[in-house]
Write an enzyme that holds these catalytic residues in place. Structure first.
Site, PDB file in Angstrom:
ATOM      1  N   TRP A  40      13.319   1.672  -5.053  1.00 13.70           N
ATOM      2  CA  TRP A  40      11.911   2.061  -4.932  1.00 13.70           C
ATOM      3  C   TRP A  40      11.741   3.550  -4.673  1.00 13.70           C
ATOM      4  O   TRP A  40      12.274   4.082  -3.690  1.00 13.70           O
ATOM      5  CB  TRP A  40      11.226   1.252  -3.817  1.00 13.70           C
ATOM      6  CG  TRP A  40      11.024  -0.181  -4.201  1.00 13.70           C
ATOM      7  CD1 TRP A  40      12.003  -1.082  -4.544  1.00 13.70           C
ATOM      8  CD2 TRP A  40       9.780  -0.892  -4.308  1.00 13.70           C
ATOM      9  NE1 TRP A  40      11.430  -2.311  -4.866  1.00 13.70           N
ATOM     10  CE2 TRP A  40      10.077  -2.222  -4.721  1.00 13.70           C
ATOM     11  CE3 TRP A  40       8.438  -0.538  -4.086  1.00 13.70           C
ATOM     12  CZ2 TRP A  40       9.080  -3.189  -4.922  1.00 13.70           C
ATOM     13  CZ3 TRP A  40       7.454  -1.498  -4.287  1.00 13.70           C
ATOM     14  CH2 TRP A  40       7.779  -2.803  -4.703  1.00 13.70           C
ATOM     15  N   LYS A  44      12.266  -6.517  -5.554  1.00  7.66           N
ATOM     16  CA  LYS A  44      12.248  -6.318  -4.102  1.00  7.66           C
ATOM     17  C   LYS A  44      13.664  -6.492  -3.553  1.00  7.66           C
ATOM     18  O   LYS A  44      14.401  -7.372  -3.999  1.00  7.66           O
ATOM     19  CB  LYS A  44      11.319  -7.371  -3.483  1.00  7.66           C
ATOM     20  CG  LYS A  44      11.064  -7.190  -2.022  1.00  7.66           C
ATOM     21  CD  LYS A  44      10.035  -6.130  -1.741  1.00  7.66           C
ATOM     22  CE  LYS A  44       9.984  -5.854  -0.243  1.00  7.66           C
ATOM     23  NZ  LYS A  44       8.999  -4.820   0.090  1.00  7.66           N
ATOM     24  N   ASP A  66       8.559  -6.477   5.106  1.00  7.56           N
ATOM     25  CA  ASP A  66       7.278  -6.077   4.495  1.00  7.56           C
ATOM     26  C   ASP A  66       6.344  -5.428   5.516  1.00  7.56           C
ATOM     27  O   ASP A  66       5.363  -4.776   5.137  1.00  7.56           O
ATOM     28  CB  ASP A  66       6.559  -7.305   3.920  1.00  7.56           C
ATOM     29  CG  ASP A  66       7.331  -7.956   2.791  1.00  7.56           C
ATOM     30  OD1 ASP A  66       7.914  -7.228   1.972  1.00  7.56           O
ATOM     31  OD2 ASP A  66       7.358  -9.196   2.727  1.00  7.56           O
ATOM     32  N   ASP A  75       9.220   5.270  -3.395  1.00  6.31           N
ATOM     33  CA  ASP A  75       7.936   5.111  -2.718  1.00  6.31           C
ATOM     34  C   ASP A  75       7.718   6.182  -1.657  1.00  6.31           C
ATOM     35  O   ASP A  75       6.748   6.126  -0.914  1.00  6.31           O
ATOM     36  CB  ASP A  75       7.803   3.712  -2.106  1.00  6.31           C
ATOM     37  CG  ASP A  75       8.973   3.336  -1.222  1.00  6.31           C
ATOM     38  OD1 ASP A  75       9.924   4.138  -1.107  1.00  6.31           O
ATOM     39  OD2 ASP A  75       8.950   2.241  -0.648  1.00  6.31           O
ATOM     40  N   HIS A 130      -0.182 -10.483  -9.748  1.00  5.47           N
ATOM     41  CA  HIS A 130       0.375 -11.826  -9.969  1.00  5.47           C
ATOM     42  C   HIS A 130      -0.782 -12.802 -10.162  1.00  5.47           C
ATOM     43  O   HIS A 130      -1.952 -12.418 -10.045  1.00  5.47           O
ATOM     44  CB  HIS A 130       1.280 -12.229  -8.801  1.00  5.47           C
ATOM     45  CG  HIS A 130       0.593 -12.267  -7.460  1.00  5.47           C
ATOM     46  ND1 HIS A 130      -0.117 -13.352  -7.029  1.00  5.47           N
ATOM     47  CD2 HIS A 130       0.514 -11.337  -6.478  1.00  5.47           C
ATOM     48  CE1 HIS A 130      -0.616 -13.097  -5.820  1.00  5.47           C
ATOM     49  NE2 HIS A 130      -0.246 -11.878  -5.467  1.00  5.47           N
TER      50      HIS A 130
HETATM   51  C1  LIG Z   1      11.388   6.483   2.714  1.00  3.94           C
HETATM   52  O1  LIG Z   1      11.633   5.082   2.551  1.00  3.94           O
HETATM   53  C2  LIG Z   1      12.872   4.636   3.076  1.00  3.94           C
HETATM   54  C3  LIG Z   1      12.981   3.139   2.820  1.00  3.94           C
HETATM   55  O2  LIG Z   1      12.843   2.845   1.474  1.00  3.94           O
HETATM   56  C4  LIG Z   1      12.956   4.922   4.558  1.00  3.94           C
HETATM   57  O3  LIG Z   1      14.252   4.578   5.022  1.00  3.94           O
HETATM   58  C5  LIG Z   1      12.704   6.399   4.809  1.00  3.94           C
HETATM   59  O4  LIG Z   1      12.650   6.620   6.208  1.00  3.94           O
HETATM   60  C6  LIG Z   1      11.378   6.821   4.182  1.00  3.94           C
HETATM   61  N1  LIG Z   1      11.215   8.258   4.364  1.00  3.94           N
HETATM   62  C7  LIG Z   1      10.043   8.794   4.700  1.00  3.94           C
HETATM   63  C8  LIG Z   1      10.025  10.282   4.811  1.00  3.94           C
HETATM   64  O5  LIG Z   1       9.055   8.133   4.888  1.00  3.94           O
END
Ligand SMILES: *[C@@H]1O[C@H](CO)[C@@H](O)[C@H](O)[C@H]1NC(C)=O
Ligand SMILES: *[C@@H]1O[C@H](CO)[C@@H](O)[C@H](O)[C@H]1NC(C)=O
Ligand SMILES: *[C@@H]1O[C@H](CO)[C@@H](O)[C@H](O)[C@H]1NC(C)=O
Ligand SMILES: *[C@@H]1O[C@H](CO)[C@@H](O)[C@H](O)[C@H]1NC(C)=O
Length: 400
Positions: free
Chosen positions: A89, A345, A351, A91, A209
């Site tokens: 991901w 996922k 979550d 994200d 979905h």
């Molecule tokens: C980004 O997401 C990862 C988990 O996917 C997490 O471990 C990490 O702390 C997050 N970093 C920030 C800067 O939010």
């Protein structure tokens, strides 16, 4: 290699885009040089040719979890999961910068799965919702991802675009902040689709979905929104279709469906998409009429057990869940609008927290059908992972 990495961190600390180092097409980075150049034909089911890559981040996460399991059978099953492909991901910007670390070791027959989720704030009905900034989206997600993929022409990529946003838009057409999100969504997704129109990438736009977009009254608006994005991106050749059940819990083909309701119910609530097979067919046909690519990939990472939720919208750490069908081509190719089952996922990652005193607490994560205790979103939950292993359907076979 190590020195190069340190150098990159050095550049990063000065705000220089690390990926620009690889922008020169004459100096390919440490990709798997033994692989031929990749050219993916989006008119075909590429999953017939490629297996989803079990990336190193996921492998390490799962092997660390296995290391603390003393039960012999469960330990072996856990180690099997390390070999199952899954999506990584994108994200947040940290993950965006880390992704390149998994690329040098990809075998030629594997395809790297990435989920692009640069739109972080999607809950447009929430108080204090802020519309995503297009310039930031472009700079932090769209452009670096395109640069990365261009720098690895011998690696195949499958990209799921922006899970969770389309349902929020389509379910709240008259809420002004959701209209603002819709405008931003169209602009950002069109930008991403266009930037990722590269021979070694194939793209799928998230389409929620059956529970979030399967109602009769929502299918057509959802298809029209996807058509608008496709048009705004100038009909990108590498778009293959839609991604459904991403991070979700719905069955592929259970009959009767988990939330099957009487047909006489109010027309505004009528939903025939009781499972993801029906959902992808209904939405797929609506997309076909509009000339939009309509083939689906389906997340089966956590849908091994159904009948666990009290309500269809319960989305958080569903208690009793199990790993579902392993990534594979959907049988009966051509009969339906579906290419492949994938694990989008990373099962075992929370979550959201079950602790009501946390500032990030969402009531859905405190419902009776949500697993408790659960840590903050994105954190590892060992007990949940072990439950997914025990409840996996099909059962995880190991040599004894
Ligand atoms: C980004 O997401 C990862 C988990 O996917 C997490 O471990 C990490 O702390 C997050 N970093 C920030 C800067 O939010
Ligand atoms: C490169 O690709 C080959 C062929 O698929 C594979 O055997 C090998 O593990 C890959 N990785 C590296 C680092 O060469
Ligand atoms: C969206 O926000 C509302 C109000 O804060 C909250 O009740 C709901 O759980 C949120 N939805 C999701 C999917 O996070
Ligand atoms: C949105 O507003 C239109 C026009 O006022 C109305 O016809 C429609 O039913 C509304 N939709 C929803 C989901 O409230």
């Amino acid at each position: 290699m190590k020195a190069c990495f340190v150098f990159r961190l050095f550049l990063l600390s000065f705000g220089v885009n690390a990926l620009s180092l690889n922008a020169n097409p004459n100096s390919e980075p440490a990709a798997n040089a033994s692989c031929p150049l990749v050219s993916l034909d989006a008119r075909t089911n590429i999953w017939a040719k490629y297996n989803l890559h079990p990336n190193a981040f996921r492998r390490h996460q799962v092997l660390a979890a296995a290391a603390v399991i003393s039960d012999d059978l469960l330990n072996k099953q856990a180690r099997k999961i390390a070999d199952v492909g899954s999506f990584y991901w994108l994200d947040n910007t940290t993950n965006m910068q880390k992704v390149e670390e998994i690329l040098p070791e990809v075998p030629c027959a594997n395809i790297v799965g990435l989920v692009l989720q640069g739109i972080q704030d999607r809950n447009c009905t929430r108080e204090g919702f802020s519309v995503p900034d297009h310039e930031r989206y472009q700079r932090s997600y769209g452009d670096p991802l395109a640069t990365l993929i261009r720098a690895y022409p011998r690696t195949a990529f499958a990209i799921i675009i922006e899970p969770g946003t389309l349902p929020a838009i389509i379910n709240n057409p008259n809420v002004s902040s959701c209209q603002a999100l819709a405008k931003s969504y169209r602009q950002n997704v069109a930008y991403a689709l266009n930037a990722l129109k590269l021979p070694n990438a194939i793209t799928y736009i998230d389409a929620g979905h059956g529970g979030s977009l399967g109602r009769d009254v929502l299918l057509q608006p959802a298809a029209e929104e996807l058509a608008a994005v496709y048009k705004a991106a100038a009909y990108p050749s590498q778009l293959r279709g839609i991604a459904v059940n991403i991070g979700g819990w719905n069955s592929w083909d259970a009959r009767p469906g988990e939330f099957e309701t009487p047909y006489e119910e109010p027309a505004s609530k009528r939903n025939r998409a009781h499972n993801e097979k029906i959902f992808s067919q209904l939405l797929g046909r609506a997309l076909d009429k509009l000339g939009v690519p309509s083939n689906a990939i389906v997340d089966t990472s956590r849908n091994g057990v159904i009948g666990l939720r009290y309500e269809w919208e319960d989305w958080c750490n569903v208690d009793g869940a199990g790993f579902g069908v392993r990534p594979s081509v959907v049988p009966g190719l051509g009969e339906q609008h579906a290419d492949a089952f994938v694990w989008a996922k990373a099962g075992g990652v929370s979550d959201g927290t079950s602790d009501p005193s946390s500032v990030t607490f969402d009531p859905f994560c405190g419902r009776r059908d949500a697993f408790s205790p659960s840590p903050e979103a994105g954190e590892w939950n060992q007990a949940y992972f072990e439950m997914l292993l025990r409840n996996a359907r099909p059962v995880i076979a190991v040599d004894t």
